[in-house]
Design a protein around this motif. Structure first.
Motif, PDB file in Angstrom:
ATOM      1  N   LEU A 275       1.352  -1.311  -0.059  1.00 57.60           N
ATOM      2  CA  LEU A 275      -0.111  -0.295  -0.106  1.00 57.60           C
ATOM      3  C   LEU A 275       0.534   1.403  -0.529  1.00 57.60           C
ATOM      4  O   LEU A 275       1.034   2.294  -0.908  1.00 57.60           O
ATOM      5  N   GLN A 276       1.881   1.949   1.278  1.00 61.39           N
ATOM      6  CA  GLN A 276       2.593   2.391   0.702  1.00 61.39           C
ATOM      7  C   GLN A 276       3.540   2.515  -0.292  1.00 61.39           C
ATOM      8  O   GLN A 276       3.952   3.928  -0.837  1.00 61.39           O
ATOM      9  N   ASP A 277       3.583   1.617  -1.101  1.00 56.06           N
ATOM     10  CA  ASP A 277       3.834   1.626  -2.339  1.00 56.06           C
ATOM     11  C   ASP A 277       3.162   2.388  -3.949  1.00 56.06           C
ATOM     12  O   ASP A 277       3.435   2.705  -4.556  1.00 56.06           O
ATOM     13  N   LEU A 278       2.311   1.766  -3.441  1.00 53.08           N
ATOM     14  CA  LEU A 278       1.247   2.059  -4.744  1.00 53.08           C
ATOM     15  C   LEU A 278       0.749   3.461  -4.116  1.00 53.08           C
ATOM     16  O   LEU A 278       0.667   4.748  -4.829  1.00 53.08           O
ATOM     17  N   GLU A 279       0.975   4.509  -2.894  1.00 52.65           N
ATOM     18  CA  GLU A 279       0.754   5.683  -3.100  1.00 52.65           C
ATOM     19  C   GLU A 279       1.760   6.526  -3.050  1.00 52.65           C
ATOM     20  O   GLU A 279       1.614   7.492  -3.552  1.00 52.65           O
ATOM     21  N   ARG A 280       2.873   6.035  -2.653  1.00 51.83           N
ATOM     22  CA  ARG A 280       4.019   6.472  -3.610  1.00 51.83           C
ATOM     23  C   ARG A 280       4.326   6.725  -5.252  1.00 51.83           C
ATOM     24  O   ARG A 280       5.490   7.346  -5.559  1.00 51.83           O
ATOM     25  N   GLY A 281       3.406   5.660  -5.768  1.00 54.15           N
ATOM     26  CA  GLY A 281       3.775   5.536  -7.125  1.00 54.15           C
ATOM     27  C   GLY A 281       4.443   4.772  -8.056  1.00 54.15           C
ATOM     28  O   GLY A 281       5.143   4.859  -9.007  1.00 54.15           O
ATOM     29  N   ARG A 282       5.264   3.667  -6.620  1.00 60.69           N
ATOM     30  CA  ARG A 282       6.497   2.811  -6.573  1.00 60.69           C
ATOM     31  C   ARG A 282       5.576   1.707  -7.234  1.00 60.69           C
ATOM     32  O   ARG A 282       4.648   1.591  -6.880  1.00 60.69           O
ATOM     33  N   PRO A 283       6.452   0.957  -7.908  1.00 62.80           N
ATOM     34  CA  PRO A 283       5.823  -0.652  -8.477  1.00 62.80           C
ATOM     35  C   PRO A 283       5.363  -1.385  -6.669  1.00 62.80           C
ATOM     36  O   PRO A 283       6.207  -1.480  -6.573  1.00 62.80           O
ATOM     37  N   MET A 284       4.557  -2.024  -7.902  1.00 57.75           N
ATOM     38  CA  MET A 284       4.119  -3.429  -6.117  1.00 57.75           C
ATOM     39  C   MET A 284       4.958  -4.513  -6.501  1.00 57.75           C
ATOM     40  O   MET A 284       4.975  -5.148  -6.999  1.00 57.75           O
TER      41      MET A 284
END
Length: 322
Positions: A275-284
């Motif tokens: 979820l943190q990656d998603l919110e930061r626009g990073r690959p999940m």
């Protein structure tokens, strides 16, 4: 002993600082403001067990470091295939690669006796790219039970846990494992050498495989997912299906679904790394979690209907945010 931490983020910097405190020659590989802060002031650790500071060497260029005895991989697993040029300058004949990743590792079937020995998992090691970057004979597994986060550049907040279980793919208690474990212990961390680390991998995966994609799909915390009767039921079913797949490949995770759920619920209003990656626009990082388990379900004939459903929806989410 000389150790490089490749990907000195929250976990990597914490481990590097602990090893430095134990007297190990430590080199952290990082970038950006975090690197600049560590160069200036060292790694500052805030912890319920006491605050402390360590001053390992920090750089963005592994060629400055040269060959080391152990490389601790603090990278996300989806960055492994691209890490070949970063790893190469750090290797000598006996250098180990200690992979502190979530999910199913690329070395999983290496030296695992049975019908699947040396089978390559495509979703984890596409086209053999990870094996080419990180040779199997150098691999030591690592399951991380500690929770940390970057409070600010150069400052690591240790939240809970100090256990980093490690193990050889062949189950041996090797000298290379025990020397690293002893150094971790000298730095204040727990580092048991497990004769069958694969069981630890599945115990941790039982939580990651469910909470990580569901949190990304719902934007809910771990406690929030547990409180909702519907999603709690989905998590329980996904855990049951994961245990079924684990047993089909010869593992036997020794924990009940209810106990695993209770442990996750105690994490409280915690956002998963996915979820943190998603919110930061990073690959999940979902390939080594749920996609790999579905691939193993295909390999072994497991039905795994809930895993397949969540995997499909999470894959569509990944495509839409890429």
């Amino acid at each position: 002993m000389k150790v490089a931490v490749l990907g000195a983020g929250a976990i990597g910097a914490y481990v590097g600082a602990a090893l430095c405190r134990a007297g190990v020659e430590v080199h952290l590989v990082a970038r950006g403001p975090h690197l600049a802060a560590m160069r200036k002031s060292g790694v500052i650790v805030h912890s319920p067990r006491g605050d402390w500071v360590a001053h390992p060497h920090a750089t963005d260029d592994p060629a400055e470091i040269g060959p080391v005895d152990h490389v601790f991989l603090g990278l996300k697993a989806n960055a492994y295939a691209a890490a070949r040029d970063m790893v190469a300058p750090l290797l000598h004949e006996k250098t180990t690669l200690i992979a502190a990743q979530n999910g199913i590792p690329w070395w999983y079937f290496h030296k695992l006796k049975g019908q699947y020995e040396d089978h390559r998992i495509e979703s984890v090691d596409p086209g053999g790219a990870v094996t080419a970057a990180l040779p199997l004979e150098r691999a030591i597994g690592c399951v991380v039970y500690a929770a940390t986060e970057i409070e600010s550049p150069g400052v690591v907040q240790h939240l809970e846990g100090t256990r980093f279980s490690i193990g050889e793919p062949d189950g041996s208690i090797s000298t290379r494992c025990t020397e690293f474990a002893d150094a971790m212990a000298a730095g204040g961390l727990k580092c048991p050498v497990e004769p069958d680390l694969r069981n630890d991998i599945w115990v941790k995966l039982m939580g990651n495989i469910a909470f990580n994609p569901i949190s990304a799909l719902t934007r809910a915390t771990m406690a929030g997912i547990c409180r909702h009767p519907g999603t709690r039921g989905i998590v329980a079913q996904m855990m049951e299906e994961t245990v079924d797949v684990a047993r089909r490949v010869g593992a036997n995770p020794q924990i009940s679904v209810e106990r695993r759920l209770a442990g996750a619920e105690r994490a409280g209003e915690h956002k998963t790394s996915t979820l943190q990656d998603l919110e930061r626009g990073r690959p999940m990082e979902l390939d080594v979690l749920i996609t790999a388990c579905v691939e193993l379900a295909d390999l072994t004939g497991a039905e795994a209907p809930t895993l397949r459903t969540i995997a499909a929806v999470a894959d569509l989410l990944s495509e839409n945010v890429a």
